[in-house]
Design an enzyme around this catalytic site. Structure first.
Site, mmCIF file in Angstrom:
data_model
loop_
_atom_site.group_PDB
_atom_site.id
_atom_site.type_symbol
_atom_site.label_atom_id
_atom_site.label_comp_id
_atom_site.label_asym_id
_atom_site.label_seq_id
_atom_site.Cartn_x
_atom_site.Cartn_y
_atom_site.Cartn_z
ATOM 1 N N LEU A 233 0.831 -2.880 -8.719
ATOM 2 C CA LEU A 233 1.484 -3.550 -7.656
ATOM 3 C C LEU A 233 1.903 -2.987 -6.254
ATOM 4 O O LEU A 233 2.575 -1.893 -6.787
ATOM 5 C CB LEU A 233 2.439 -4.421 -8.175
ATOM 6 N N HIS A 234 1.584 -3.350 -5.371
ATOM 7 C CA HIS A 234 2.282 -2.524 -4.087
ATOM 8 C C HIS A 234 2.265 -3.342 -2.689
ATOM 9 O O HIS A 234 2.775 -2.770 -1.910
ATOM 10 C CB HIS A 234 1.531 -1.311 -3.920
ATOM 11 N N ARG A 235 1.811 -4.719 -2.910
ATOM 12 C CA ARG A 235 1.480 -5.633 -1.507
ATOM 13 C C ARG A 235 2.890 -5.866 -1.146
ATOM 14 O O ARG A 235 3.678 -6.239 -2.259
ATOM 15 C CB ARG A 235 1.038 -6.578 -1.785
ATOM 16 N N ASP B 265 -2.590 -6.051 -7.501
ATOM 17 C CA ASP B 265 -2.798 -6.652 -5.989
ATOM 18 C C ASP B 265 -3.405 -5.658 -5.081
ATOM 19 O O ASP B 265 -3.553 -6.086 -4.023
ATOM 20 C CB ASP B 265 -1.371 -6.984 -5.648
#
Ligand code: UD1
Ligand code: UDP
Length: 367
Positions: free
Chosen positions: A205-207, A284
């Site tokens: 996840l990094h959005r 994501d």
């Protein structure tokens, strides 16, 4: 033809490596010059990929580092303009949709240097996503637009880009996957982490829309809490996400899950191995939606939209949004054996860089 190739952030390295390798096969025709903006700089977000992908030391490292969108984009622009002025290339080639991509394209076009954009035409149609702005701007000012899928061609045509500038070449990220999947096979990462093939879920996840806001991040964490009761989850954590867990004070919530394990970001070979052997992937990431499709691994994308609809239409990807119940239901469905079948999209065949370089060669006389 002197070509400056730009890398800045993690997903750029595996896209530039095959193009640079292909250009180097024709030394009489091409003189490639590699610039690393330094948008990503941690060893595990940058250097490890140079080593594993066989990328040479960059000819110039701009060392821009992190900052707000304006600060980071501006720093890249100022530093890269100097490189362009000194090196006078015939073409600047950029990939993807990160801040370095748009910054370097803007520099080049203002100096009347042609720009080639690899992975053009992808659209999430979500203008709150920083990458969507980067894509729109880069495509609007590029001279050659290399696309990974036919829907990208259509997006560009609808935006008024002339057909002659658009060239469908397939997916250069998959060139790297195909080249390195054999080496990834012998990665010791499963033993190192004590994992069994098919016995874990892989998470990234990094959005900003997921991890920078408490409500969305907490909902996702609660979903992981339910999933990890049935399937251990391994989570190589992006630096933004690590920072946000601390800033939002979510440490105790994630620590309460016995079967959710964080590890530092891993190198490309280890990550390919982790993807290939996973029971499912929750992500994501843009690139991981594509890689799971090619590897035939079930992928749940925790976003409301994707600029890569082909991975859903043709591949193993499912867009599940941010609703906790929906995420958990989709994961349980896969664990119950209801997998979505998938195929590999057209042109994702390991030969995209060949087609890009062939096209550059054909255009050579016109530049
Ligand atoms: C960037 C890209 C995104 C891409 C992602 C790939 C933009 C707008 N975003 O997001 O499209 O999907 O890279 O991973 O270009 N940090 C470190 N070490 C690093 C790099 C970053 O600690 O080596 C931390 C810093 O606190 C930084 C934060 O991560 O502020 C975000 O980095 P940044 O490059 O701005 O955006 P990403 O979220 O990495
Ligand atoms: N990746 C990696 N190690 C990790 C996470 C991702 O090598 O710990 C690779 C992944 O296989 C893919 C690329 O990084 O090739 C995707 O980058 P990222 O998710 O950071 O960016 P995005 O594709 O979302 O822009």
């Amino acid at each position: 033809m002197k070509i400056i190739l730009v890398v800045g952030a993690r997903p750029n390295f595996m896209k530039i490596a095959p193009i640079l390798e292909e250009l180097k096969k024709y030394p009489d025709q091409f003189d490639p010059y590699l610039v690393h903006t330094g948008q990503h700089y941690d060893e595990k977000m940058s250097k490890i990929f140079f080593e594993e992908l066989g990328l040479p030391e960059p000819d110039r490292y701009l060392g821009v580092g992190s900052g707000s969108h304006a600060a980071q984009t501006a720093k890249v622009m100022i530093a890269f303009e100097e490189v362009l002025t000194a090196e006078q290339p015939d073409l600047v080639l950029v990939v993807g949709d990160v801040n370095s991509t748009v910054a370097c394209s803007l520099d080049a076009v203002k100096l009347h240097i042609p720009v080639a954009h690899v992975e053009a035409g992808l659209r999430s149609r979500d203008r709150t996503m920083p990458e969507e702005i980067n894509r729109l701007v880069t495509d609007a000012i590029s001279d050659l637009l290399f696309t990974t899928c036919r829907d990208a061609d259509e997006n560009l045509i609808q935006e008024g880009v002339s057909q002659e500038k658009i060239c469908f070449v397939g997916n250069v990220m998959i060139d790297s996957l195909r080249k390195f999947e054999g080496m990834a096979e012998i990665s010791p990462i499963l033993d190192t982490l004590g994992l069994e093939p098919g016995g874990y879920g892989l998470v990234t996840l990094h959005r900003p829309s997921n991890v920078d806001q408490r409500t969305s991040f907490e909902g996702i964490i609660r979903a992981f809490g339910e999933i990890q009761t049935r399937l251990p989850l391994i989570f190589p954590i992006h630096p933004r996400t690590e920072k946000m867990i601390a800033e939002l004070g979510l440490q105790s919530q994630v620590a309460a899950m016995d079967n959710l394990r964080f590890v530092a970001p891993v190198g490309y070979l280890d990550f390919l191995k982790l993807q290939k052997s996973a029971r499912l992937v929750l992500t994501d990431s843009g690139g991981i939606q594509e890689e799971t499709t090619v590897l035939g691994v079930p992928c749940l994308t925790l976003r409301e939209n994707t600029e890569r609809p082909i991975t859903v239409e043709v591949g193993t990807n499912q867009l599940v949004g941010l609703d906790q119940e929906r995420i958990v239901r989709a994961a349980m469905d896969i664990l119950d054996g209801n997998e979505k079948p998938g195929r590999i999209p057209e042109g994702w065949d390991g030969k995209a860089a060949e087609r890009i370089v062939e096209t550059l060669g054909k255009n050579f006389s016109e530049w």
